[in-house]
Motif scaffolding. Structure first.
Motif, PDB file in Angstrom:
ATOM      1  N   ARG A 156      35.703  33.989  31.659  1.00  0.00           N
ATOM      2  CA  ARG A 156      36.995  35.261  31.714  1.00  0.00           C
ATOM      3  C   ARG A 156      36.353  35.963  30.761  1.00  0.00           C
ATOM      4  O   ARG A 156      36.506  37.666  31.158  1.00  0.00           O
ATOM      5  CB  ARG A 156      37.791  33.786  30.747  1.00  0.00           C
ATOM      6  CG  ARG A 156      38.911  34.730  30.442  1.00  0.00           C
ATOM      7  CD  ARG A 156      40.102  34.506  29.239  1.00  0.00           C
ATOM      8  NE  ARG A 156      38.860  33.386  28.327  1.00  0.00           N
ATOM      9  CZ  ARG A 156      39.937  33.242  27.463  1.00  0.00           C
ATOM     10  NH1 ARG A 156      41.513  32.539  27.389  1.00  0.00           N
ATOM     11  NH2 ARG A 156      39.425  32.645  26.154  1.00  0.00           N
ATOM     12  N   GLY A 157      35.707  35.761  29.596  1.00  0.00           N
ATOM     13  CA  GLY A 157      35.502  37.078  28.744  1.00  0.00           C
ATOM     14  C   GLY A 157      34.725  38.047  29.833  1.00  0.00           C
ATOM     15  O   GLY A 157      34.601  39.279  29.397  1.00  0.00           O
ATOM     16  N   MET A 158      33.594  37.471  30.389  1.00  0.00           N
ATOM     17  CA  MET A 158      32.584  38.318  30.431  1.00  0.00           C
ATOM     18  C   MET A 158      33.209  39.256  32.273  1.00  0.00           C
ATOM     19  O   MET A 158      32.647  40.694  31.996  1.00  0.00           O
ATOM     20  CB  MET A 158      31.274  37.504  31.066  1.00  0.00           C
ATOM     21  CG  MET A 158      29.922  38.887  32.207  1.00  0.00           C
ATOM     22  SD  MET A 158      30.011  40.498  31.542  1.00  0.00           S
ATOM     23  CE  MET A 158      28.918  38.681  29.933  1.00  0.00           C
ATOM     24  N   LEU A 159      34.209  38.768  32.273  1.00  0.00           N
ATOM     25  CA  LEU A 159      34.678  39.769  33.935  1.00  0.00           C
ATOM     26  C   LEU A 159      35.449  40.624  33.501  1.00  0.00           C
ATOM     27  O   LEU A 159      35.845  41.976  33.908  1.00  0.00           O
ATOM     28  CB  LEU A 159      35.011  38.452  34.904  1.00  0.00           C
ATOM     29  CG  LEU A 159      33.861  37.980  35.538  1.00  0.00           C
ATOM     30  CD1 LEU A 159      35.008  37.117  36.227  1.00  0.00           C
ATOM     31  CD2 LEU A 159      33.446  38.781  36.875  1.00  0.00           C
ATOM     32  N   PHE A 160      36.397  40.468  32.570  1.00  0.00           N
ATOM     33  CA  PHE A 160      37.370  40.811  31.057  1.00  0.00           C
ATOM     34  C   PHE A 160      35.915  42.750  31.153  1.00  0.00           C
ATOM     35  O   PHE A 160      36.722  43.372  31.045  1.00  0.00           O
ATOM     36  CB  PHE A 160      38.166  40.187  30.205  1.00  0.00           C
ATOM     37  CG  PHE A 160      38.962  40.181  31.349  1.00  0.00           C
ATOM     38  CD1 PHE A 160      40.804  40.949  31.798  1.00  0.00           C
ATOM     39  CD2 PHE A 160      39.687  38.861  31.559  1.00  0.00           C
ATOM     40  CE1 PHE A 160      41.704  40.251  32.675  1.00  0.00           C
ATOM     41  CE2 PHE A 160      40.591  38.079  31.882  1.00  0.00           C
ATOM     42  CZ  PHE A 160      41.377  38.892  32.233  1.00  0.00           C
ATOM     43  N   VAL A 190      32.511  42.584  41.861  1.00  0.00           N
ATOM     44  CA  VAL A 190      32.734  41.728  42.575  1.00  0.00           C
ATOM     45  C   VAL A 190      31.503  40.896  41.699  1.00  0.00           C
ATOM     46  O   VAL A 190      30.748  41.148  41.260  1.00  0.00           O
ATOM     47  CB  VAL A 190      31.703  42.102  43.660  1.00  0.00           C
ATOM     48  CG1 VAL A 190      33.088  43.493  45.124  1.00  0.00           C
ATOM     49  CG2 VAL A 190      30.569  43.225  43.805  1.00  0.00           C
ATOM     50  N   GLU A 191      31.391  39.453  42.524  1.00  0.00           N
ATOM     51  CA  GLU A 191      30.253  38.253  41.982  1.00  0.00           C
ATOM     52  C   GLU A 191      30.218  37.347  43.126  1.00  0.00           C
ATOM     53  O   GLU A 191      31.137  37.561  44.230  1.00  0.00           O
ATOM     54  CB  GLU A 191      31.640  37.479  40.714  1.00  0.00           C
ATOM     55  CG  GLU A 191      32.564  36.696  40.980  1.00  0.00           C
ATOM     56  CD  GLU A 191      32.371  35.583  41.691  1.00  0.00           C
ATOM     57  OE1 GLU A 191      31.285  34.724  40.735  1.00  0.00           O
ATOM     58  OE2 GLU A 191      33.089  34.844  42.506  1.00  0.00           O
ATOM     59  N   GLY A 192      29.483  36.885  42.653  1.00  0.00           N
ATOM     60  CA  GLY A 192      28.692  35.907  44.041  1.00  0.00           C
ATOM     61  C   GLY A 192      28.719  34.456  44.185  1.00  0.00           C
ATOM     62  O   GLY A 192      27.912  33.780  44.707  1.00  0.00           O
ATOM     63  N   SER A 193      29.411  33.986  43.931  1.00  0.00           N
ATOM     64  CA  SER A 193      30.057  32.774  44.765  1.00  0.00           C
ATOM     65  C   SER A 193      30.097  32.678  46.106  1.00  0.00           C
ATOM     66  O   SER A 193      30.298  33.594  47.475  1.00  0.00           O
ATOM     67  CB  SER A 193      31.954  31.961  43.523  1.00  0.00           C
ATOM     68  OG  SER A 193      32.259  32.579  42.432  1.00  0.00           O
ATOM     69  N   ASN A 194      30.265  31.692  46.454  1.00  0.00           N
ATOM     70  CA  ASN A 194      29.801  31.544  48.084  1.00  0.00           C
ATOM     71  C   ASN A 194      30.195  29.925  48.460  1.00  0.00           C
ATOM     72  O   ASN A 194      31.116  29.515  47.218  1.00  0.00           O
ATOM     73  CB  ASN A 194      27.990  30.924  48.011  1.00  0.00           C
ATOM     74  CG  ASN A 194      27.793  29.651  48.002  1.00  0.00           C
ATOM     75  OD1 ASN A 194      28.032  29.181  48.179  1.00  0.00           O
ATOM     76  ND2 ASN A 194      26.272  30.431  46.636  1.00  0.00           N
ATOM     77  N   LEU A 195      30.379  30.350  49.308  1.00  0.00           N
ATOM     78  CA  LEU A 195      31.374  28.984  49.798  1.00  0.00           C
ATOM     79  C   LEU A 195      30.998  26.927  49.686  1.00  0.00           C
ATOM     80  O   LEU A 195      31.814  26.500  49.424  1.00  0.00           O
ATOM     81  CB  LEU A 195      30.991  29.158  51.723  1.00  0.00           C
ATOM     82  CG  LEU A 195      32.551  27.862  52.724  1.00  0.00           C
ATOM     83  CD1 LEU A 195      33.559  28.551  52.248  1.00  0.00           C
ATOM     84  CD2 LEU A 195      31.882  28.028  54.047  1.00  0.00           C
ATOM     85  N   GLY A 204      35.756  27.703  36.607  1.00  0.00           N
ATOM     86  CA  GLY A 204      35.356  29.495  36.350  1.00  0.00           C
ATOM     87  C   GLY A 204      36.154  30.471  37.392  1.00  0.00           C
ATOM     88  O   GLY A 204      35.467  32.118  36.929  1.00  0.00           O
ATOM     89  N   PHE A 205      36.402  29.649  38.895  1.00  0.00           N
ATOM     90  CA  PHE A 205      37.134  30.252  40.171  1.00  0.00           C
ATOM     91  C   PHE A 205      38.286  30.843  38.721  1.00  0.00           C
ATOM     92  O   PHE A 205      38.770  32.102  39.398  1.00  0.00           O
ATOM     93  CB  PHE A 205      37.945  29.711  41.172  1.00  0.00           C
ATOM     94  CG  PHE A 205      36.552  29.915  41.865  1.00  0.00           C
ATOM     95  CD1 PHE A 205      35.153  30.554  42.106  1.00  0.00           C
ATOM     96  CD2 PHE A 205      35.804  28.294  42.440  1.00  0.00           C
ATOM     97  CE1 PHE A 205      34.181  30.747  42.915  1.00  0.00           C
ATOM     98  CE2 PHE A 205      34.172  28.053  43.122  1.00  0.00           C
ATOM     99  CZ  PHE A 205      34.188  29.434  43.626  1.00  0.00           C
ATOM    100  N   GLY A 229      41.374  39.431  38.388  1.00  0.00           N
ATOM    101  CA  GLY A 229      41.199  40.444  39.556  1.00  0.00           C
ATOM    102  C   GLY A 229      40.225  40.930  40.166  1.00  0.00           C
ATOM    103  O   GLY A 229      39.819  41.801  41.295  1.00  0.00           O
ATOM    104  N   ALA A 230      38.721  40.311  39.673  1.00  0.00           N
ATOM    105  CA  ALA A 230      37.220  40.512  40.794  1.00  0.00           C
ATOM    106  C   ALA A 230      37.289  39.588  41.934  1.00  0.00           C
ATOM    107  O   ALA A 230      38.555  38.793  41.871  1.00  0.00           O
ATOM    108  CB  ALA A 230      36.172  39.672  39.883  1.00  0.00           C
ATOM    109  N   VAL A 231      36.781  39.884  43.259  1.00  0.00           N
ATOM    110  CA  VAL A 231      36.842  39.256  44.372  1.00  0.00           C
ATOM    111  C   VAL A 231      35.339  38.957  44.871  1.00  0.00           C
ATOM    112  O   VAL A 231      34.287  39.453  44.052  1.00  0.00           O
ATOM    113  CB  VAL A 231      36.893  40.588  45.163  1.00  0.00           C
ATOM    114  CG1 VAL A 231      37.925  40.529  45.067  1.00  0.00           C
ATOM    115  CG2 VAL A 231      35.851  41.873  44.932  1.00  0.00           C
ATOM    116  N   SER A 232      34.958  38.038  44.999  1.00  0.00           N
ATOM    117  CA  SER A 232      33.048  36.971  45.380  1.00  0.00           C
ATOM    118  C   SER A 232      33.655  37.228  46.959  1.00  0.00           C
ATOM    119  O   SER A 232      33.969  36.262  48.139  1.00  0.00           O
ATOM    120  CB  SER A 232      34.444  35.246  44.963  1.00  0.00           C
ATOM    121  OG  SER A 232      34.632  35.258  43.905  1.00  0.00           O
ATOM    122  N   PRO A 233      32.983  38.586  47.516  1.00  0.00           N
ATOM    123  CA  PRO A 233      32.475  38.958  49.287  1.00  0.00           C
ATOM    124  C   PRO A 233      31.973  37.835  49.808  1.00  0.00           C
ATOM    125  O   PRO A 233      32.128  37.493  51.183  1.00  0.00           O
ATOM    126  CB  PRO A 233      31.997  40.009  48.733  1.00  0.00           C
ATOM    127  CG  PRO A 233      32.674  40.321  47.084  1.00  0.00           C
ATOM    128  CD  PRO A 233      32.755  39.186  46.602  1.00  0.00           C
TER     129      PRO A 233
END
Length: 265
Positions: free
Chosen positions: A101-105, A120-125, A134-135, A142-146
């Motif tokens: 939370r702290g890092m993404l903000f 954008v961050e690197g979470s995968n399936l 962390g999800f 408001g970040a996304v995981s492409p």
């Protein structure tokens, strides 16, 4: 190949974002994400950012910087702030939420200053199959995981990264050093440092996968099953015991179950 089709979906997804700030750890997931971002958007619309933190081995920042330089990406190193977060330091089961939370903000604010559309961050399936508090932080920030949006698994990411010539394609996944401390036991810089130094000792002896679980006076060593006998040979056992005692561990044990992710969960 299916992973190539999914990589195409990844690039198409990133193009729609227009410009991105990539949270770059230097591991295989974020390495492929940065590669795809540059392919989709070009250098000027991509910024890679790596956080230097005592919860990660220092060499990870160096590796991330080398990767960004190799790819010709714009890159910045920032200092993380989770060690100032009392909720994180208390080490609850939701620890990763408070950290992320702290890092993404922080990254969202940087993206706004730089005029970039999304973080954008690197979470995968495959991450959906593990305990990942962390999800929640990803969604809130408001970040996304492409990679997840494209349906890429870890195996597919490695295959694509190898095809792209990324050095990290076969790098072992490694959770932060906090994952070695039982929930509810306070996280301190000193404790993180001794875990890091203890794991360096075991790795120097030839073990590739290592976890030193910190149970106060007890260090519980997890290595791959094939390395258990190796680290228990007399000379190596004596060195491990001596050096970990010097780091403050009174007792050193070897977990006969071997290395496994999430053993503290």
């Amino acid at each position: 190949m299916e992973y190539r089709r999914k990589y195409g979906l990844l690039v198409a997804y990133l193009k729609k974002l227009e410009s991105v700030l990539v949270a770059l750890s230097g591991g295989v997931d974020s390495s492929l994400l940065l590669t795809a971002s540059l392919e989709a958007l070009g250098r000027d619309r991509v910024l890679a950012v790596t956080a230097a933190s005592p919860i990660h081995p220092p060499e990870e920042v160096e590796e991330a910087g080398k990767l960004a330089n190799t790819l010709g990406a714009r890159w910045r190193r920032i200092k993380s702030n989770e060690m100032n977060d009392a909720e994180f330091l208390a080490n609850p089961p939701e620890r990763c939420y408070f950290c992320k939370r702290g890092m993404l903000f922080t990254l969202q604010e940087m993206a706004r200053r730089e005029g970039l559309s999304r973080v954008v961050e690197g979470s995968n399936l495959d991450d959906l199959n593990d305990f990942r508090p962390g999800f929640r932080a990803v969604r809130e920030a408001g970040a996304v995981s492409p990679l997840l949006e494209a349906g890429l698994t870890k195996e597919e990411i490695r295959a694509m990264a190898r095809e792209k010539g990324l050095a990290a394609w076969d790098r072992l996944s490694d959770a932060c050093l906090c994952s070695r401390i039982p929930y509810g036991q306070r996280i301190t810089p000193g404790r993180l440092e001794r875990i890091y130094r203890a794991e360096c000792v075991i790795k120097e002896l030839g073990a590739a996968r290592v976890r030193v679980r910190d149970h106060g006076e007890i260090a519980r060593l997890e290595v791959s099953a094939g390395d258990i006998e190796m680290i228990c040979r007399e000379a190596k056992r004596e060195r491990i015991t001596r050096e970990l005692n010097e780091l403050g561990f009174k007792y050193v044990t070897v977990d006969l179950n071997g290395y496994r992710t999430g053993s503290m969960n």
